[in-house]
Write a protein that holds these residues in place. Structure first.
Motif, mmCIF file in Angstrom:
data_model
loop_
_atom_site.group_PDB
_atom_site.id
_atom_site.type_symbol
_atom_site.label_atom_id
_atom_site.label_comp_id
_atom_site.label_asym_id
_atom_site.label_seq_id
_atom_site.Cartn_x
_atom_site.Cartn_y
_atom_site.Cartn_z
ATOM 1 N N LEU B 80 0.829 -1.211 0.000
ATOM 2 C CA LEU B 80 0.000 0.000 0.000
ATOM 3 C C LEU B 80 0.862 1.260 0.000
ATOM 4 N N SER B 81 2.003 1.175 0.681
ATOM 5 C CA SER B 81 2.890 2.340 0.793
ATOM 6 C C SER B 81 3.557 2.709 -0.530
ATOM 7 N N TYR B 82 3.449 1.843 -1.510
ATOM 8 C CA TYR B 82 4.046 2.147 -2.821
ATOM 9 C C TYR B 82 3.214 3.154 -3.617
ATOM 10 N N SER B 83 2.007 3.401 -3.180
ATOM 11 C CA SER B 83 1.144 4.340 -3.903
ATOM 12 C C SER B 83 1.789 5.718 -3.971
ATOM 13 N N GLY B 84 1.610 6.355 -5.106
ATOM 14 C CA GLY B 84 2.175 7.684 -5.307
ATOM 15 C C GLY B 84 2.459 7.888 -6.779
ATOM 16 N N THR B 85 3.109 8.986 -7.092
ATOM 17 C CA THR B 85 3.486 9.258 -8.472
ATOM 18 C C THR B 85 4.982 9.054 -8.614
ATOM 19 N N TYR B 86 5.364 8.272 -9.593
ATOM 20 C CA TYR B 86 6.771 7.953 -9.818
ATOM 21 C C TYR B 86 7.290 8.781 -10.980
ATOM 22 N N PHE B 87 8.417 9.399 -10.751
ATOM 23 C CA PHE B 87 9.046 10.220 -11.778
ATOM 24 C C PHE B 87 10.417 9.668 -12.128
#
Lengths: 111, 111
Positions: B80-87
């Motif tokens: 769940l902690s992997y959620s986010g925007t990856y650049f």
């Protein structure tokens, strides 16, 4: 240890007003300094970067300017803000071009 | 000059794997990967250098194909902690350190 300070955290400014955002880095010397802007759908857009005092490179022609009056101080300015200047502004630094550390950002809303 | 990321968005169930791609039209010196949570500063994940080895960080790893000017980020057994925007950010060969980011990939991990 090195820290990066960026302020203010949020800012609401009318169209046509001036802007000054400040970023300072502590605990290091002669860092590379960067200003990025994040607007919806545009990702992290590099605005300016500096490899030394008084040395500013502009990546995108726009209504903004940057200055580096001291080794660890980087300032983003505008004489007259536009609506399109709204966004999340991030300052970043690196000393080795391997690890870039970002400040906490300034949320700018131009009204 | 901006690297191109794909996909733009991905939704996963906890425990599933994902791959995020990053490609550039220019010869690259380095590829950087960052993750950003909403309203926060981007956080460094890893860097891949020209001539370097594939990097790994817990269940997140990345590769860099210099000839194709492409990099891929691998997320294994997502949490769940992997959620986010990856650049992904890229530096051209011979640049002074202007790190240019792609538009980002929004990753949502559902329970």
């Amino acid at each position: 240890s090195q820290t990066i300070h960026q302020w203010p955290a949020t800012l609401v400014q009318p169209v046509g007003s001036p802007l000054s955002l400040e970023c300072t880095v502590e605990g290091t010397s002669n860092p590379n300094l960067y200003w990025y802007r994040q607007a919806a759908g545009r990702g992290l857009q590099l605005l300016f970067y500096s490899v030394g005092i008084g040395q500013i490179s502009s990546e995108v022609p726009q209504n903004l300017s940057a200055s580096r009056p001291q080794d660890r101080q980087f300032i983003l300015s505008s004489k007259k803000l536009l609506l399109s200047d709204s966004g999340f502004y991030l300052c970043a630094w690196t000393w080795d071009r391997l690890h870039y550390t970002f400040g906490s950002g300034t949320r700018l809303t131009v009204v | 000059q901006q690297p191109v990321q794909s996909p733009q968005a991905v939704i996963l169930r906890e425990g599933e794997d994902a791959v995020i791609n990053c490609s550039s039209s220019k010869a690259l010196y380095s590829v950087h990967w960052y993750r950003q949570k909403h309203g926060e500063a981007p956080i460094f994940l890893m860097i891949l250098l020209k001539g370097g080895e594939q990097k790994g960080h817990d269940k997140i790893s990345a590769s860099f194909n210099e000839k194709k000017q492409q990099s891929s980020l691998y997320l294994t057994a997502s949490q769940l902690s992997y959620s986010g925007t990856y650049f992904c950010g890229t530096e051209k060969d011979g640049s002074q350190g202007n790190l240019i980011f792609g538009k980002g990939t929004k990753l949502s991990v559902k329970p």
